[in-house]
Scaffold this motif. Structure first.
Motif, PDB file in Angstrom:
ATOM      1  N   ASP A  85       0.825  -1.202   0.000  1.00 32.61           N
ATOM      2  CA  ASP A  85       0.000   0.000   0.000  1.00 32.61           C
ATOM      3  C   ASP A  85       0.866   1.262   0.000  1.00 32.61           C
ATOM      4  O   ASP A  85       0.612   2.189  -0.772  1.00 32.61           O
ATOM      5  N   THR A  86       1.902   1.298   0.841  1.00 30.39           N
ATOM      6  CA  THR A  86       2.784   2.465   0.898  1.00 30.39           C
ATOM      7  C   THR A  86       3.497   2.663  -0.432  1.00 30.39           C
ATOM      8  O   THR A  86       3.591   3.786  -0.938  1.00 30.39           O
ATOM      9  N   LEU A  87       3.979   1.588  -1.020  1.00 33.53           N
ATOM     10  CA  LEU A  87       4.667   1.675  -2.305  1.00 33.53           C
ATOM     11  C   LEU A  87       3.731   2.187  -3.392  1.00 33.53           C
ATOM     12  O   LEU A  87       4.109   3.049  -4.192  1.00 33.53           O
ATOM     13  N   ALA A  88       2.521   1.666  -3.427  1.00 32.09           N
ATOM     14  CA  ALA A  88       1.548   2.116  -4.428  1.00 32.09           C
ATOM     15  C   ALA A  88       1.238   3.605  -4.251  1.00 32.09           C
ATOM     16  O   ALA A  88       1.176   4.359  -5.234  1.00 32.09           O
ATOM     17  N   ARG A  89       1.056   4.041  -3.012  1.00 29.78           N
ATOM     18  CA  ARG A  89       0.776   5.461  -2.761  1.00 29.78           C
ATOM     19  C   ARG A  89       1.963   6.334  -3.157  1.00 29.78           C
ATOM     20  O   ARG A  89       1.794   7.413  -3.729  1.00 29.78           O
ATOM     21  N   ALA A  90       3.163   5.888  -2.853  1.00 34.31           N
ATOM     22  CA  ALA A  90       4.361   6.654  -3.204  1.00 34.31           C
ATOM     23  C   ALA A  90       4.519   6.735  -4.717  1.00 34.31           C
ATOM     24  O   ALA A  90       4.833   7.799  -5.255  1.00 34.31           O
ATOM     25  N   ARG A  91       4.302   5.638  -5.399  1.00 34.05           N
ATOM     26  CA  ARG A  91       4.401   5.654  -6.869  1.00 34.05           C
ATOM     27  C   ARG A  91       3.376   6.603  -7.476  1.00 34.05           C
ATOM     28  O   ARG A  91       3.688   7.355  -8.398  1.00 34.05           O
ATOM     29  N   THR A  92       2.157   6.553  -6.974  1.00 32.93           N
ATOM     30  CA  THR A  92       1.101   7.441  -7.473  1.00 32.93           C
ATOM     31  C   THR A  92       1.451   8.902  -7.218  1.00 32.93           C
ATOM     32  O   THR A  92       1.307   9.753  -8.101  1.00 32.93           O
ATOM     33  N   ALA A  93       1.928   9.201  -6.017  1.00 34.90           N
ATOM     34  CA  ALA A  93       2.294  10.572  -5.679  1.00 34.90           C
ATOM     35  C   ALA A  93       3.450  11.061  -6.549  1.00 34.90           C
ATOM     36  O   ALA A  93       3.439  12.197  -7.042  1.00 34.90           O
ATOM     37  N   ALA A  94       4.452  10.212  -6.747  1.00 35.13           N
ATOM     38  CA  ALA A  94       5.599  10.585  -7.574  1.00 35.13           C
ATOM     39  C   ALA A  94       5.159  10.852  -9.008  1.00 35.13           C
ATOM     40  O   ALA A  94       5.549  11.861  -9.614  1.00 35.13           O
ATOM     41  N   GLN A  95       4.319   9.990  -9.530  1.00 32.54           N
ATOM     42  CA  GLN A  95       3.825  10.157 -10.895  1.00 32.54           C
ATOM     43  C   GLN A  95       3.004  11.443 -11.003  1.00 32.54           C
ATOM     44  O   GLN A  95       3.153  12.204 -11.962  1.00 32.54           O
ATOM     45  N   HIS A  96       2.186  11.693 -10.031  1.00 31.45           N
ATOM     46  CA  HIS A  96       1.344  12.898 -10.026  1.00 31.45           C
ATOM     47  C   HIS A  96       2.199  14.164 -10.059  1.00 31.45           C
ATOM     48  O   HIS A  96       1.825  15.173 -10.664  1.00 31.45           O
ATOM     49  N   GLU A  97       3.353  14.121  -9.413  1.00 30.56           N
ATOM     50  CA  GLU A  97       4.236  15.283  -9.366  1.00 30.56           C
ATOM     51  C   GLU A  97       5.291  15.268 -10.469  1.00 30.56           C
ATOM     52  O   GLU A  97       6.160  16.147 -10.511  1.00 30.56           O
ATOM     53  N   GLY A  98       5.232  14.268 -11.338  1.00 28.95           N
ATOM     54  CA  GLY A  98       6.181  14.197 -12.445  1.00 28.95           C
ATOM     55  C   GLY A  98       7.598  13.890 -11.999  1.00 28.95           C
ATOM     56  O   GLY A  98       8.563  14.341 -12.624  1.00 28.95           O
ATOM     57  N   MET A  99       7.704  13.125 -10.925  1.00 26.62           N
ATOM     58  CA  MET A  99       9.020  12.788 -10.372  1.00 26.62           C
ATOM     59  C   MET A  99       9.231  11.284 -10.450  1.00 26.62           C
ATOM     60  O   MET A  99       8.275  10.521 -10.504  1.00 26.62           O
ATOM     61  N   SER A 100      10.494  10.895 -10.426  1.00 28.98           N
ATOM     62  CA  SER A 100      10.776   9.475 -10.299  1.00 28.98           C
ATOM     63  C   SER A 100      10.437   9.062  -8.862  1.00 28.98           C
ATOM     64  O   SER A 100      10.410   9.907  -7.952  1.00 28.98           O
ATOM     65  N   LEU A 101      10.201   7.788  -8.668  1.00 34.12           N
ATOM     66  CA  LEU A 101       9.935   7.292  -7.323  1.00 34.12           C
ATOM     67  C   LEU A 101      11.119   7.583  -6.412  1.00 34.12           C
ATOM     68  O   LEU A 101      10.959   8.006  -5.264  1.00 34.12           O
ATOM     69  N   SER A 102      12.321   7.410  -6.930  1.00 33.67           N
ATOM     70  CA  SER A 102      13.517   7.648  -6.140  1.00 33.67           C
ATOM     71  C   SER A 102      13.604   9.112  -5.689  1.00 33.67           C
ATOM     72  O   SER A 102      13.884   9.400  -4.516  1.00 33.67           O
ATOM     73  N   ALA A 103      13.362  10.051  -6.599  1.00 33.15           N
ATOM     74  CA  ALA A 103      13.417  11.471  -6.250  1.00 33.15           C
ATOM     75  C   ALA A 103      12.321  11.819  -5.254  1.00 33.15           C
ATOM     76  O   ALA A 103      12.537  12.595  -4.313  1.00 33.15           O
ATOM     77  N   TRP A 104      11.134  11.245  -5.443  1.00 33.34           N
ATOM     78  CA  TRP A 104      10.033  11.529  -4.529  1.00 33.34           C
ATOM     79  C   TRP A 104      10.338  11.009  -3.128  1.00 33.34           C
ATOM     80  O   TRP A 104      10.108  11.699  -2.137  1.00 33.34           O
TER      81      TRP A 104
END
Length: 83
Positions: A12-31
């Motif tokens: 769940d945390t990973l999915a939320r982080a990926r969604t948030a990163a994508q929403h902000e146009g960032m890589s998961l690593s940068a987010w």
């Protein structure tokens, strides 16, 4: 240079982080880097506030410096029109 680490996150945390990163146009690593930095700074701020609460004499001194800076700063605005 970034250092590579291995993290374990719940699905769940990973999915939320990926969604948030994508929403902000960032890589998961940068987010994740930004999120970790923000949390570390918040924690440092909380620890500073706790220390200042335990040392009120220091808080009083800092407040005095703030008042002095405000007074000095207001004097500079009077000089702005003189130039």
């Amino acid at each position: 240079m970034a250092e590579k680490v291995t993290l374990s996150l719940t699905a769940d945390t990973l999915a939320r982080a990926r969604t948030a990163a994508q929403h902000e146009g960032m890589s998961l690593s940068a987010w994740m880097d930004r999120a970790a930095r923000r949390e570390a700074l918040r924690d440092a701020g909380r620890r500073q506030d706790e220390w200042l609460a335990a040392n009120p004499d220091v808080r009083d001194e800092l407040d005095g410096f703030d008042r002095l800076a405000d007074t000095l700063e207001s004097g500079w605005s009077d000089l702005a029109g003189a130039a």
